[in-house]
Design an enzyme around this catalytic site. Sequence first.
Site, mmCIF file in Angstrom:
data_model
loop_
_atom_site.group_PDB
_atom_site.id
_atom_site.type_symbol
_atom_site.label_atom_id
_atom_site.label_comp_id
_atom_site.label_asym_id
_atom_site.label_seq_id
_atom_site.Cartn_x
_atom_site.Cartn_y
_atom_site.Cartn_z
ATOM 1 N N ARG A 73 53.268 29.518 28.130
ATOM 2 C CA ARG A 73 54.404 29.881 28.958
ATOM 3 C C ARG A 73 54.991 28.648 29.656
ATOM 4 O O ARG A 73 54.324 27.642 29.829
ATOM 5 C CB ARG A 73 54.007 30.923 30.005
ATOM 6 C CG ARG A 73 53.688 32.301 29.442
ATOM 7 C CD ARG A 73 53.345 33.289 30.550
ATOM 8 N NE ARG A 73 52.204 32.863 31.340
ATOM 9 C CZ ARG A 73 52.277 32.307 32.544
ATOM 10 N NH1 ARG A 73 53.460 32.115 33.115
ATOM 11 N NH2 ARG A 73 51.184 31.951 33.188
ATOM 12 N N LYS A 216 54.774 38.737 29.409
ATOM 13 C CA LYS A 216 54.712 38.515 30.848
ATOM 14 C C LYS A 216 56.059 38.797 31.513
ATOM 15 O O LYS A 216 56.112 39.104 32.707
ATOM 16 C CB LYS A 216 54.255 37.093 31.151
ATOM 17 C CG LYS A 216 52.777 36.851 30.801
ATOM 18 C CD LYS A 216 51.846 37.838 31.492
ATOM 19 C CE LYS A 216 50.388 37.499 31.259
ATOM 20 N NZ LYS A 216 49.478 38.523 31.847
ATOM 21 N N HIS A 235 47.442 42.672 38.095
ATOM 22 C CA HIS A 235 47.024 41.809 36.992
ATOM 23 C C HIS A 235 45.509 41.935 36.886
ATOM 24 O O HIS A 235 44.765 41.188 37.502
ATOM 25 C CB HIS A 235 47.440 40.365 37.271
ATOM 26 C CG HIS A 235 47.236 39.452 36.104
ATOM 27 N ND1 HIS A 235 47.014 38.102 36.234
ATOM 28 C CD2 HIS A 235 47.234 39.685 34.768
ATOM 29 C CE1 HIS A 235 46.877 37.551 35.051
ATOM 30 N NE2 HIS A 235 46.998 38.494 34.143
ATOM 31 N N SER A 253 41.788 32.722 34.621
ATOM 32 C CA SER A 253 41.218 32.247 33.358
ATOM 33 C C SER A 253 39.868 31.587 33.585
ATOM 34 O O SER A 253 39.691 30.780 34.503
ATOM 35 C CB SER A 253 42.178 31.245 32.714
ATOM 36 O OG SER A 253 41.654 30.743 31.514
ATOM 37 N N LYS A 257 36.683 37.746 33.177
ATOM 38 C CA LYS A 257 37.332 39.054 33.301
ATOM 39 C C LYS A 257 37.260 39.856 32.004
ATOM 40 O O LYS A 257 36.854 41.020 31.994
ATOM 41 C CB LYS A 257 38.792 38.882 33.727
ATOM 42 C CG LYS A 257 39.540 40.197 33.927
ATOM 43 C CD LYS A 257 40.984 39.963 34.323
ATOM 44 C CE LYS A 257 41.800 39.396 33.178
ATOM 45 N NZ LYS A 257 43.252 39.403 33.437
ATOM 46 N N THR A 258 37.636 39.213 30.906
ATOM 47 C CA THR A 258 37.623 39.905 29.612
ATOM 48 C C THR A 258 36.201 40.228 29.186
ATOM 49 O O THR A 258 35.892 41.334 28.751
ATOM 50 C CB THR A 258 38.322 39.048 28.539
ATOM 51 O OG1 THR A 258 39.677 38.822 28.932
ATOM 52 C CG2 THR A 258 38.298 39.741 27.192
ATOM 53 N N ASP A 272 44.465 43.651 30.756
ATOM 54 C CA ASP A 272 45.256 42.657 31.475
ATOM 55 C C ASP A 272 46.230 43.203 32.517
ATOM 56 O O ASP A 272 46.415 42.587 33.553
ATOM 57 C CB ASP A 272 46.041 41.811 30.466
ATOM 58 C CG ASP A 272 46.569 40.520 31.054
ATOM 59 O OD1 ASP A 272 45.801 39.821 31.733
ATOM 60 O OD2 ASP A 272 47.755 40.211 30.842
ATOM 61 N N ARG A 337 45.710 32.236 20.442
ATOM 62 C CA ARG A 337 45.758 33.624 20.893
ATOM 63 C C ARG A 337 45.825 34.598 19.717
ATOM 64 O O ARG A 337 46.264 34.252 18.619
ATOM 65 C CB ARG A 337 47.000 33.852 21.752
ATOM 66 C CG ARG A 337 46.999 33.119 23.077
ATOM 67 C CD ARG A 337 46.389 33.945 24.162
ATOM 68 N NE ARG A 337 46.473 33.327 25.470
ATOM 69 C CZ ARG A 337 46.164 33.940 26.596
ATOM 70 N NH1 ARG A 337 45.748 35.202 26.567
ATOM 71 N NH2 ARG A 337 46.241 33.325 27.752
#
Length: 549
Positions: A73, A216, A235, A253, A257-258, A272, A337
Amino acid sequence: MSKASPQRANPDSEIHDEIHEALHRVAHVDYTKPIIRNASTAVLYEEALAHEAGTHLTSTGALALNSGAKKGRSPADKRVVDEPGSTDNVWWGPVNIKMTETSFMVNRERAVDYLNTRSRLYVFDGFAGWDPKYRIKVRVVCARAYHALFMKNMLIRPTEEELKTFGEPDFTIFNAGEFPANRYTTGMTSTTSVSLNFARREMVILGTQYAGEMKKGIFTVMHYLMPKAGVLSLHSSANEGPSGDVSLFFGLSGTGKTTLSADPRRFLIGDDEHCWSNDGIFNIEGGCYAKCVDLSAEKEPEIFGAIRFGSVVENVVYDAETRVIDFADISLTENTRVAYPIDFIPNAKLPCVGGHPKNIILLTCDAFGVLPPVSKLTPAQVSYHFISGYTAKVAGTEEGVTEPTATFSTCFGAPFLVWHPTKYASMLAEKMKEHQASAWLINTGWNGGAYGTGKRISLKYSRAIIDAIHSGELDKVEYENYPTFNLAIPKTCSNVPSEVLNPAKSWTGTAESYKATTEKLAKLFVKNFAAYADKADHAVLQAGPNVSN
């Protein structure tokens, strides 16, 4: 003869169907332009392979491609139109940089002019938000099949009947990312522009082909619209236990979390983006957008298995003959990704909705080594740490000497906020109070010392802590106060050594070094929070660490 898809316009046809009419009416898109709407995955594969250079199939059937010069991004190039209907609601500053209506229309005209030069266009109509009460209709207009397939994976895919009655979209993305912005347009600082106009309900993309801007961008739209409707946008990832108990996971990051929300014993609601309404939690998206760096079947089997026909992998390196992906190769970018529909995850919950959360889990990777592996938070502390959005990164030197660097991203997602952070924090506090949710601060970073001295907290310990939260064990054990940060930490937790639970006891250096490091991090918290102090109430201000002058 094969039967043509009813959702795909014939590329050789010049019939003015409803999509042509709508796009011509709102944006002067060429009437004679072949428009491929909501095409099947197979058709979009064919289109990408035929018309987009550098696109190939991987050995497992995923579509691999390159997003061009931009591999991530471009937050510095994001703009929001300053218009009367939203100007008093927007948190103006480096996150939401003002743009004039005139500059937006210049970019919009430039984007549509470019789209009109293409031999074909792709349209995807889908939904954002699994709760029909709050979902919005999104239309994506683009020149790359890659972008259409990406958003087909990331948005919620309509049924044939829903597509027939889709009507006018609530928000439209014009993606002309292959064409640059004019740097001399007022307010532009580069050839990349990602601009949002809440009054026109439009987003225009120029100068970047990175598909994550669309994902996003819609999240940013939901971050504006949902609070207006009394719904909290977050988020976060979310999962649900067999008894229906929901947990929300927040984290920047590298915090886990994942990994920690992917639990084979619990159902995945989403990875997410979520909203918390009066009815409970719902996912905003219809898919997942996961990192691929160092991915393996052993470490993350669900994501590894999702890289198959229908998924889109970006900027990965693969063998020219076998098309086998080398997930360790980050020569193109570290931000490799994959985008795939959420039902590619075996234990995904469909529809992606759940009840009111029982546990709120704030994840941080503290490279200073002074935050406890688990702390139970008071309501005021939840607001403080949610607004802070802390984690730490490690900066390397040529000699290999490292120094932890604090990173703060308010609400664990600063780049996507529209309202002032305290609005989201106050809504979270109200929701938690109403539904009696518990909150926890989990450090997945270092213990026994800072990076270079201590060790990264074992993943098995972090999983054991999450298990103890879900089982209710940590609601029943004895707690002690952790000074400076004034956090309540458990004295015991199954399958976690007691000395690990208190950084003061596990610290391997001198007492002086522990005290200095603790105070250093505490002062960084206080300094960061000063930017939000004017809109935070007294209890939240008092919930931060105590520091000496």
